[in-house]
Design a protein around this motif. Structure first.
Motif, PDB file in Angstrom:
ATOM      1  N   LEU A 114      51.117   8.340  28.615  1.00 30.18           N
ATOM      2  CA  LEU A 114      52.136   7.264  29.495  1.00 30.18           C
ATOM      3  C   LEU A 114      53.051   7.826  29.091  1.00 30.18           C
ATOM      4  N   LEU A 154      54.023   9.393  32.637  1.00 28.85           N
ATOM      5  CA  LEU A 154      54.094   8.714  33.146  1.00 28.85           C
ATOM      6  C   LEU A 154      55.235   7.589  33.108  1.00 28.85           C
ATOM      7  N   ALA A 191      48.785   4.543  38.400  1.00 26.72           N
ATOM      8  CA  ALA A 191      48.026   5.323  36.442  1.00 26.72           C
ATOM      9  C   ALA A 191      46.890   5.883  36.509  1.00 26.72           C
ATOM     10  N   TYR A 221      50.136  -0.416  32.085  1.00 25.34           N
ATOM     11  CA  TYR A 221      50.027   1.282  32.479  1.00 25.34           C
ATOM     12  C   TYR A 221      49.022   1.565  31.413  1.00 25.34           C
ATOM     13  N   LYS A 222      48.855   1.172  30.371  1.00 25.04           N
ATOM     14  CA  LYS A 222      47.948   2.071  29.578  1.00 25.04           C
ATOM     15  C   LYS A 222      46.763   1.858  28.831  1.00 25.04           C
ATOM     16  N   ASP A 228      58.435   8.613  35.882  1.00 31.54           N
ATOM     17  CA  ASP A 228      58.654   7.053  36.531  1.00 31.54           C
ATOM     18  C   ASP A 228      60.512   7.360  36.708  1.00 31.54           C
ATOM     19  N   ARG A 285      55.544  -2.914  32.266  1.00 31.44           N
ATOM     20  CA  ARG A 285      54.727  -1.630  33.279  1.00 31.44           C
ATOM     21  C   ARG A 285      54.332  -0.820  32.694  1.00 31.44           C
ATOM     22  N   THR A 286      55.172  -1.150  31.674  1.00 33.37           N
ATOM     23  CA  THR A 286      54.219   0.053  30.039  1.00 33.37           C
ATOM     24  C   THR A 286      52.827  -0.293  29.716  1.00 33.37           C
ATOM     25  N   LEU A 321      50.366  -1.008  40.972  1.00 37.64           N
ATOM     26  CA  LEU A 321      50.460   0.026  39.253  1.00 37.64           C
ATOM     27  C   LEU A 321      49.677   0.814  38.885  1.00 37.64           C
ATOM     28  N   LEU A 322      48.361  -0.544  38.322  1.00 40.02           N
ATOM     29  CA  LEU A 322      47.408   0.726  38.654  1.00 40.02           C
ATOM     30  C   LEU A 322      47.224   1.488  38.785  1.00 40.02           C
TER      31      LEU A 322
END
Lengths: 77, 216
Positions: free
Chosen positions: A67, A70, B47, B100-101, A74, B96-97, B43-44
């Motif tokens: 994380l 990433l 990631a 992402y996880k 970004d 977003r963060t 978005l996913l």
């Protein structure tokens, strides 16, 4: 002999007695902790127990690292 | 005048809020929601692809198309998780963060399980004798040997069969906790609690054997 002197395998077997989150609690705090780290805030103080969990849990540690990496990607793209 | 926000945990979160507003449409209905879900999935997928291809060295025999399929599956599963748990998002990080996880978790678990799909997982407790590779060498002192013997004895006598199984598999055999959870019909969190308790018992045993400072 202190814990710091131990063979890495023994360290992973014995862990530490530092209070730590479990995997679900770590996941719940992961995004907040990584963003705090990237801002240079004292993430480990603000999210107590998460760092100790990452030391003991390779899977959660890998996801924490991913994380962070990433988000760093970004920020430059 | 309100007091200035001096909490770094909160004040630094005011990052481009306008860019984040789209996620509120995930709570809407109709076209607005459909568009927000499509955006979320994009978005996913970003990631998940990042994670799968970052770990591709652990799957050298797997084609690029199969890796991408793995990422697609991870993004699909993560989208379901995010939509189910929208109420858990409290704005402590950017959306977003937070999203992402979920994709990183799903992707990493899928890669670990794919890596171990055709590999045997040794669940026989007696395999803890592999601890021998951590044995002290000829230059190590007697204290190291005594500590190692205390650890061996603790694994043998202080742990429950389940604790021994989980500790040996994850630490000595290197089995990822998600893979072990799948084989045992459990989940990561439950197995980690077993591992945590096993370590605590082992530390107590080693401390009683004359090494109270170990593990501190």
């Amino acid at each position: 002999m202190t814990g710091r002197d131990l063979d890495p395998t023994l360290l992973r077997l014995l862990g530490s007695d530092e209070p730590e989150l479990d995997c679900d609690e770590c996941f719940a705090q992961l995004a907040r902790h990584v963003e705090l780290e990237l801002r240079g805030a004292p993430a480990d103080e603000l999210v107590p127990g998460l760092r100790a969990h990452l030391v003991g849990c390779p899977a959660c540690a890998e996801e924490h690292d991913s994380l962070r990496a990433l988000l760093e990607l970004d920020s430059v793209s | 005048m309100p007091a200035p926000d001096t909490n770094p945990d909160v004040s630094a979160l005011a990052v481009a809020p306008a860019l984040e507003e789209w996620h509120l449409d995930l709570h809407a209905k109709g076209t607005r929601r459909d568009e927000a879900v499509a955006r979320l999935h994009g978005l996913l997928l970003r990631a998940a692809r990042y994670e799968v291809f970052r770990r591709r060295n652990s799957l050298p025999q797997v084609s690029t198309a199969e890796l991408d399929d793995l990422a697609q599956q991870a993004a699909d599963d993560a989208a379901v998780s995010v939509l189910r748990r929208l109420g858990d998002f409290r704005g402590e990080s950017s959306f977003r963060t937070w999203a992402y996880k979920f994709a990183l978790l799903d992707a990493s678990v899928k890669v670990r399980r794919r890596t171990w799909r055709d590999r045997e997982v040794t669940l026989e407790p007696e395999h803890w004798e592999s601890l021998a590779h951590a044995a002290p060498g000829p230059d190590d002192d007697a204290e190291s040997g005594a500590l190692l013997e205390a650890v061996r004895d603790g694994i043998r006598s202080a742990l429950t069969p389940r604790q021994r199984q989980v500790l040996v598999a994850t630490v000595l055999e290197g089995v990822p906790i998600d893979v072990l959870a799948e084989r045992l019909g459990s989940n990561r969190n439950a197995l980690y609690k077993v591992l945590h308790d096993a370590r605590r018992r082992l530390r107590e045993h080693v401390a009683a054997a004359g090494f109270p400072e170990v593990g501190q």
